[in-house]
Each structure stands twice: as C-alpha cells, then as structure tokens.
Scaffold this active site. Structure first.
Site, PDB file in Angstrom:
ATOM      1  N   LEU A  65      -3.685   7.041  -5.912  1.00  0.00           N
ATOM      2  CA  LEU A  65      -4.124   5.735  -6.431  1.00  0.00           C
ATOM      3  C   LEU A  65      -5.482   5.382  -5.825  1.00  0.00           C
ATOM      4  O   LEU A  65      -6.030   6.138  -5.030  1.00  0.00           O
ATOM      5  CB  LEU A  65      -3.085   4.661  -6.085  1.00  0.00           C
ATOM      6  CG  LEU A  65      -1.618   4.992  -6.400  1.00  0.00           C
ATOM      7  CD1 LEU A  65      -0.727   3.786  -6.113  1.00  0.00           C
ATOM      8  CD2 LEU A  65      -1.446   5.443  -7.838  1.00  0.00           C
ATOM      9  N   THR A  96      -7.562   7.640  -1.040  1.00  0.00           N
ATOM     10  CA  THR A  96      -8.415   7.294   0.101  1.00  0.00           C
ATOM     11  C   THR A  96      -8.198   5.825   0.412  1.00  0.00           C
ATOM     12  O   THR A  96      -8.592   4.959  -0.384  1.00  0.00           O
ATOM     13  CB  THR A  96      -9.904   7.537  -0.232  1.00  0.00           C
ATOM     14  OG1 THR A  96     -10.079   8.899  -0.606  1.00  0.00           O
ATOM     15  CG2 THR A  96     -10.778   7.221   0.971  1.00  0.00           C
ATOM     16  N   LYS A 171     -11.684  11.192   6.427  1.00  0.00           N
ATOM     17  CA  LYS A 171     -12.242  10.957   5.086  1.00  0.00           C
ATOM     18  C   LYS A 171     -13.304   9.851   5.118  1.00  0.00           C
ATOM     19  O   LYS A 171     -14.341   9.946   4.452  1.00  0.00           O
ATOM     20  CB  LYS A 171     -11.091  10.594   4.135  1.00  0.00           C
ATOM     21  CG  LYS A 171     -11.496  10.212   2.733  1.00  0.00           C
ATOM     22  CD  LYS A 171     -12.095  11.365   1.952  1.00  0.00           C
ATOM     23  CE  LYS A 171     -12.512  10.894   0.557  1.00  0.00           C
ATOM     24  NZ  LYS A 171     -13.306  11.897  -0.150  1.00  0.00           N
ATOM     25  N   LYS A 246     -15.806   0.947  -1.951  1.00  0.00           N
ATOM     26  CA  LYS A 246     -14.536   0.790  -1.229  1.00  0.00           C
ATOM     27  C   LYS A 246     -14.538   1.678   0.028  1.00  0.00           C
ATOM     28  O   LYS A 246     -14.215   1.229   1.127  1.00  0.00           O
ATOM     29  CB  LYS A 246     -13.372   1.182  -2.159  1.00  0.00           C
ATOM     30  CG  LYS A 246     -12.022   1.143  -1.496  1.00  0.00           C
ATOM     31  CD  LYS A 246     -11.079   2.297  -1.730  1.00  0.00           C
ATOM     32  CE  LYS A 246     -11.449   3.501  -2.456  1.00  0.00           C
ATOM     33  NZ  LYS A 246     -10.704   4.706  -2.180  1.00  0.00           N
TER      34      LYS A 246
HETATM   35  P1  NAD Z   1      -8.890   6.619 -10.866  1.00  0.00           P
HETATM   36  O1  NAD Z   1      -9.122   5.160 -10.954  1.00  0.00           O
HETATM   37  O2  NAD Z   1      -9.512   7.516 -11.887  1.00  0.00           O
HETATM   38  O3  NAD Z   1      -7.298   6.906 -10.863  1.00  0.00           O
HETATM   39  C1  NAD Z   1      -6.349   6.090 -10.222  1.00  0.00           C
HETATM   40  C2  NAD Z   1      -5.146   6.010 -11.145  1.00  0.00           C
HETATM   41  O4  NAD Z   1      -4.071   5.337 -10.481  1.00  0.00           O
HETATM   42  C3  NAD Z   1      -5.411   5.225 -12.429  1.00  0.00           C
HETATM   43  O5  NAD Z   1      -5.129   6.048 -13.561  1.00  0.00           O
HETATM   44  C4  NAD Z   1      -4.452   4.038 -12.341  1.00  0.00           C
HETATM   45  O6  NAD Z   1      -3.930   3.631 -13.595  1.00  0.00           O
HETATM   46  C5  NAD Z   1      -3.351   4.594 -11.460  1.00  0.00           C
HETATM   47  N1  NAD Z   1      -2.531   3.604 -10.793  1.00  0.00           N
HETATM   48  C6  NAD Z   1      -2.912   2.578  -9.981  1.00  0.00           C
HETATM   49  N2  NAD Z   1      -1.848   1.889  -9.547  1.00  0.00           N
HETATM   50  C7  NAD Z   1      -0.746   2.503 -10.065  1.00  0.00           C
HETATM   51  C8  NAD Z   1       0.661   2.278  -9.981  1.00  0.00           C
HETATM   52  N3  NAD Z   1       1.168   1.282  -9.260  1.00  0.00           N
HETATM   53  N4  NAD Z   1       1.498   3.103 -10.659  1.00  0.00           N
HETATM   54  C9  NAD Z   1       1.001   4.122 -11.384  1.00  0.00           C
HETATM   55  N5  NAD Z   1      -0.328   4.408 -11.504  1.00  0.00           N
HETATM   56  C10 NAD Z   1      -1.182   3.594 -10.855  1.00  0.00           C
HETATM   57  O7  NAD Z   1      -9.344   7.070  -9.397  1.00  0.00           O
HETATM   58  P2  NAD Z   1      -9.688   8.549  -8.897  1.00  0.00           P
HETATM   59  O8  NAD Z   1     -11.149   8.811  -9.090  1.00  0.00           O
HETATM   60  O9  NAD Z   1      -8.679   9.508  -9.449  1.00  0.00           O
HETATM   61  O10 NAD Z   1      -9.473   8.361  -7.318  1.00  0.00           O
HETATM   62  C11 NAD Z   1      -8.174   8.271  -6.738  1.00  0.00           C
HETATM   63  C12 NAD Z   1      -8.345   8.228  -5.215  1.00  0.00           C
HETATM   64  O11 NAD Z   1      -8.998   9.430  -4.764  1.00  0.00           O
HETATM   65  C13 NAD Z   1      -9.234   7.064  -4.733  1.00  0.00           C
HETATM   66  O12 NAD Z   1      -8.721   6.546  -3.539  1.00  0.00           O
HETATM   67  C14 NAD Z   1     -10.586   7.732  -4.522  1.00  0.00           C
HETATM   68  O13 NAD Z   1     -11.356   7.037  -3.555  1.00  0.00           O
HETATM   69  C15 NAD Z   1     -10.187   9.120  -4.072  1.00  0.00           C
HETATM   70  N6  NAD Z   1     -11.148  10.208  -4.354  1.00  0.00           N
HETATM   71  C16 NAD Z   1     -11.787  10.280  -5.558  1.00  0.00           C
HETATM   72  C17 NAD Z   1     -12.682  11.328  -5.787  1.00  0.00           C
HETATM   73  C18 NAD Z   1     -13.431  11.472  -7.104  1.00  0.00           C
HETATM   74  O14 NAD Z   1     -14.362  12.291  -7.167  1.00  0.00           O
HETATM   75  N7  NAD Z   1     -13.063  10.720  -8.149  1.00  0.00           N
HETATM   76  C19 NAD Z   1     -12.910  12.299  -4.803  1.00  0.00           C
HETATM   77  C20 NAD Z   1     -12.216  12.218  -3.609  1.00  0.00           C
HETATM   78  C21 NAD Z   1     -11.328  11.168  -3.397  1.00  0.00           C
END
Ligand code: NAD
Length: 296
Positions: A65, A96, A171, A246
């Site tokens: 999430l 994260t 991280k 964030k």
């Molecule tokens: P994103 O917003 O694309 O995906 C998050 C998903 O979680 C969404 O689809 C949302 O609908 C779902 N969600 C939220 N609350 C929920 C719940 N209660 N039940 C079910 N689903 C729920 O974000 P992302 O880019 O996939 O990033 C996810 C995490 O990974 C973040 O913490 C981000 O900082 C970290 N991260 C992202 C990247 C990147 O390149 N995108 C790289 C490393 C780390």
C-alpha cells in the site's frame, strides 16, 4: 508452492503478483480498485472481493500500500487482518512507511503470536516487472529466513537490515539519496541544455564520468533521451511525486528523531514539495526536470 494473500495491486504490487504467479504460487488478491484486481486475475491470480477473503489458507500475507495509515487500517483498525489471519502465517509489509508504525505492527502481530517483517523495496516498476527488486527486511533472523524464498521470486537482492523497522529506515536513507540524485541530475542536464549541449550526448558523457548515478543509468529525466522511461511517456508513473514527497517526509522524521542533519535531503524535499504544489503530484518523480526547464 505457497498460498499467498496479496493486497495492494498498484504500480508495484501488480507486477510483483505476476512474478509470484509465474513461480507457481497460489495468490489470492485484493485492491480497492476493481480494475486492478481484474488485471492481475487475467494473469493467473485468484480475485476475491475483500481483503479478508484473501486470507483463506494463507501461509503468507503481503501488503503493498502507499502509507503507514493505510497499512495500519488494513492490519489493525479497519479490516483488522491481524485478527483474522491464521497465526502461523508470516506477514510481510512491502509498503514504504515510517519505522515507528512498522514496529507497532510487528508488536501487535507478536502479541497474537504472528511473525511480521517490514520489507520495503527499491528498483521501481521496471524492477518489479523484471523480478530484480532489492528488498530491505526488518525483523527477526527466523522471520527473515521464512520470507526470503518468497521475496526471491520478486527480487534479486534480499537484505536483512536488522530488527523490525530497520528495513524502513534503510529505505528512508535510500530514497533521500535518490531524491538528491534525481534533482541533481535534472539540474546538471538542464544546465547543459541551456548552454547548448545535446542532453543525450551529455548523458552519455556523464555516464562514463564521475557524475554517473542510477537516475542517469536507468531513469533519465529528460524526455526522449531514453526509451521506455517515464520521461519519454509524458512522465506517466513509475513512482509518483506524491510518494517521493511522502518518503522525504519519512526521512525528515528519522532525521528529527536521531538529531541528524540532512541539508541536501531538506533541499530536495523543498524542491519536490514545490513541484508537487504545482499540480504535479501524480506525475513520475523524474518530472522534477520540469521545475528547471525553461523553453525560451
Ligand atoms: P500505488 O498507489 O500505485 O498502489 C497502491 C495500491 O494500494 C492502490 O492500487 C490502492 O488502491 C491500494 N490500496 C490502498 N489501500 C488499500 C486497502 N485498504 N485495501 C486494498 N488496496 C488498497 O503505489 P505504488 O507505486 O505501487 O507504491 C506502493 C508502495 O511502494 C508505496 O509505499 C511506495 O512508496 C513504494 N514504492 C514504490 C515504488 C515505485 O516505483 N512506484 C518503488 C519503490 C517503493
């Protein structure tokens, strides 16, 4: 093969699930966005209609999430998965979030006899798709060893950072550095462009010189220099500016708690916050280049 519950099928979670399915695991998935569920179901995951329904027979619960509040809601207060999961399952939070919330989750899980690790990732959406992510794991040695084979199907480098919360701290340090490197790379490339240099040629030069870094190597922020990266797709994420802001907030919290000076990180945070405030929050973070660019 393991039975895995996976929640959060966004930019990162969806490709991670696909790799688990490819490795032969049985993966029950849920996201608040129905379309996201259907997309991974089309690739072999089992779609269910609530977070709790992913838990049927689950040996592992993985969450991906955005924020600590969301993870807390899922695990403790709202869906309260820690109350409903089989206590022999291992809980792996790949989101994260702040180290304090990760530690609280681990303690709440331990109170119910459940093992919990924080396991945030690095490597971006391309790393998630290629199963080359780096995982930074916080938790006991035993929990780390239990998580390792599952994490190896989604990543290439699996690190044990220390006890609960240590993965999140690693991280925060990494993303502080990433923000500084991306802002610095955008700045240097814009300077070159303004002075009449070709950004592709300048990128090639710096890649073989001492300015070489991850952003230049894999994630060039200037449109058209590199194929397939967000900069060449109208800054479609990728990794959103909102999420980088964030993460820089998390690094700031850690710096306050440890009384460590982070002048470069603070400046990068200011730049990304300014960029976010100009309606760029949902663009990829490499769009920080737009803050420097002047087309005249
Ligand atoms: P994103 O917003 O694309 O995906 C998050 C998903 O979680 C969404 O689809 C949302 O609908 C779902 N969600 C939220 N609350 C929920 C719940 N209660 N039940 C079910 N689903 C729920 O974000 P992302 O880019 O996939 O990033 C996810 C995490 O990974 C973040 O913490 C981000 O900082 C970290 N991260 C992202 C990247 C990147 O390149 N995108 C790289 C490393 C780390």
């Amino acid at each position: 093969m393991a039975k895995i519950a996976f929640i959060g099928l966004g930019n990162m979670g969806a490709p991670m699930v696909v790799n688990l399915v490819k490795a032969g695991h049985e993966v029950r998935v849920f996201d608040l966005v129905e379309e996201a569920v259907q997309q991974v179901a089309a690739q072999g995951a089992i779609a269910v209609d609530s977070a709790r329904n992913t838990l049927l027979g689950a040996e592992f619960l993985i969450s991906m999430l955005q924020t600590g509040k969301q993870v807390e809601g899922l695990m403790l207060t709202g869906e309260a998965l820690l109350t409903h999961i089989n206590p022999t399952a291992l809980v792996v939070d790949c989101s994260t979030i702040d180290a304090e919330t990760a530690k609280e989750m681990a303690q709440a899980a331990a109170d119910k006899g459940i093992e919990f690790v924080d396991a945030p990732v690095s490597g971006g959406t391309a790393g998630a798709a290629a199963a080359t992510l780096s995982f930074m794991v916080g938790g006991s040695e035993g929990a780390f060893e239990r998580a390792r084979p599952i994490l190896e199907t989604m990543g290439q480098n699996i690190f044990h950072a220390g006890g609960n919360g240590a993965g999140q701290l690693a991280k925060a340090c990494n993303n502080l550095l990433l923000a500084v490197l991306m802002a610095g790379t955008a700045e240097a490339l814009n300077l070159g462009i303004r002075c009449g240099l070709d950004p592709k040629v300048l990128s090639d030069i710096m890649l073989k010189s001492s300015g070489r870094n991850w952003a230049l190597e894999l994630y060039n922020p200037v449109p058209g220099v590199m194929e397939g990266v967000p900069a060449s797709k109208d800054y479609h994420p990728g990794f959103m500016v909102d999420l980088m802001c964030k993460d820089l907030g998390l690094a700031m919290e850690a710096s306050l708690a440890s009384q460590s000076a982070i002048p470069m990180g603070s400046l990068a945070r200011g730049l990304f916050n300014l960029h976010q405030g100009q309606d760029n929050g949902t663009l990829d973070f490499s769009s920080i280049f737009k803050l420097y660019r002047r087309d005249a």
